[in-house]
Write an enzyme that holds these catalytic residues in place. Structure first.
Site, PDB file in Angstrom:
ATOM      1  N   GLU A 173     -13.907  21.794 -17.012  1.00 37.87           N
ATOM      2  CA  GLU A 173     -14.417  23.489 -16.085  1.00 37.87           C
ATOM      3  C   GLU A 173     -12.895  23.938 -14.828  1.00 37.87           C
ATOM      4  OE1 GLU A 173     -17.454  26.436 -13.762  1.00 37.87           O
ATOM      5  OE2 GLU A 173     -17.959  25.422 -15.732  1.00 37.87           O
ATOM      6  N   GLU A 206     -11.262  22.687  -8.307  1.00 35.73           N
ATOM      7  CA  GLU A 206     -11.323  23.296  -7.772  1.00 35.73           C
ATOM      8  C   GLU A 206     -10.784  23.699  -6.276  1.00 35.73           C
ATOM      9  OE1 GLU A 206     -11.946  27.235  -6.066  1.00 35.73           O
ATOM     10  OE2 GLU A 206     -13.285  26.756  -7.920  1.00 35.73           O
ATOM     11  N   ASP A 226      -4.785  21.634  -8.447  1.00 35.75           N
ATOM     12  CA  ASP A 226      -3.921  23.161  -8.990  1.00 35.75           C
ATOM     13  C   ASP A 226      -4.084  22.477 -10.792  1.00 35.75           C
ATOM     14  OD1 ASP A 226      -2.654  25.365 -10.423  1.00 35.75           O
ATOM     15  OD2 ASP A 226      -0.557  24.529  -9.633  1.00 35.75           O
ATOM     16  N   ASP A 236      -9.142  35.674 -13.200  1.00 30.64           N
ATOM     17  CA  ASP A 236      -8.142  36.557 -13.464  1.00 30.64           C
ATOM     18  C   ASP A 236      -8.401  38.073 -11.976  1.00 30.64           C
ATOM     19  OD1 ASP A 236      -6.114  35.632 -14.845  1.00 30.64           O
ATOM     20  OD2 ASP A 236      -6.897  36.694 -16.515  1.00 30.64           O
ATOM     21  N   LYS A 257      -4.015  43.831  -9.550  1.00 31.45           N
ATOM     22  CA  LYS A 257      -3.083  44.297  -9.786  1.00 31.45           C
ATOM     23  C   LYS A 257      -1.359  44.287 -10.419  1.00 31.45           C
ATOM     24  CE  LYS A 257      -3.675  46.062  -4.766  1.00 31.45           C
ATOM     25  NZ  LYS A 257      -2.628  45.744  -3.397  1.00 31.45           N
TER      26      LYS A 257
END
Length: 186
Positions: free
Chosen positions: A80, A105, A132, A155, A159
């Protein structure tokens, strides 16, 4: 402070990164799919990281993991990305003790909270990473090793100028696919 003209020039540079010659791209800073904004860590979260990381945490290394060694058994592995504070990940690990879970995380307080809650629940089928996910996937996850990828709310960059930060892109999916076992799920 940047003038309006300079700001527009900077924005064009960012938007035109794909038009940049390859030799110049090598020197460009790597774009991350997240921005690390550490909040305050509670005493419980700090204590969990200090005392539980040795048994439930996985440090980033540029070497493949052996899940049989990590968990001490052979089992289906669920991977996950972005578990937040870890409530749903812990619930899934509790409800599927026959599976092993790895959660990634970048938010330190979330990692601490998840470690503390996992210890309170007595979980042995959960390991956490604070790194990461793109690098973890590239360097640490063997091919044909994962039963499931879980990626909820991937996501947050709504923008158009943030498209480069979106984790779910064709290249990332292409990197995920070989890590799955036959019949694995995303």
């Amino acid at each position: 402070m940047l003038s309006r003209k300079n700001m527009k020039e900077q924005q064009k540079k960012v938007e035109n990164v794909n038009d940049t010659p390859v030799d110049e791209q090598k020197n460009m800073r790597k774009i991350r799919s997240f921005v690390k904004r550490e909040g305050r860590m509670t005493h419980r979260q700090k204590n969990a990281i200090e005392t539980l990381w040795a048994t439930m945490g996985l440090d980033f290394k540029k070497e493949l993991l052996d899940f049989n060694d990590v968990f001490g058994r052979k089992s289906s592995v669920v991977f996950e990305i972005g578990f937040g504070m870890g409530k749903s990940l812990i619930e899934m690990a509790l409800n599927a003790p026959e599976k092993d879970f790895i959660g990634i995380e970048v938010h330190g307080p979330g990692v601490g909270a998840c470690l503390a809650d996992a210890a309170d629940a007595g979980l042995t089928n959960l390991r956490l990473m604070n790194h990461d996910a793109v690098e973890v996937l590239e360097f640490m996850i063997p091919e044909n090793s994962l039963a499931t990828f879980q990626l909820y709310f991937p996501d947050p960059w709504h923008k158009a100028r943030h498209n480069k930060r979106r984790l779910v892109q064709t290249s990332f999916i292409d990197d995920m696919r070989p890590k799955l076992i036959l019949g694995g799920k995303i």
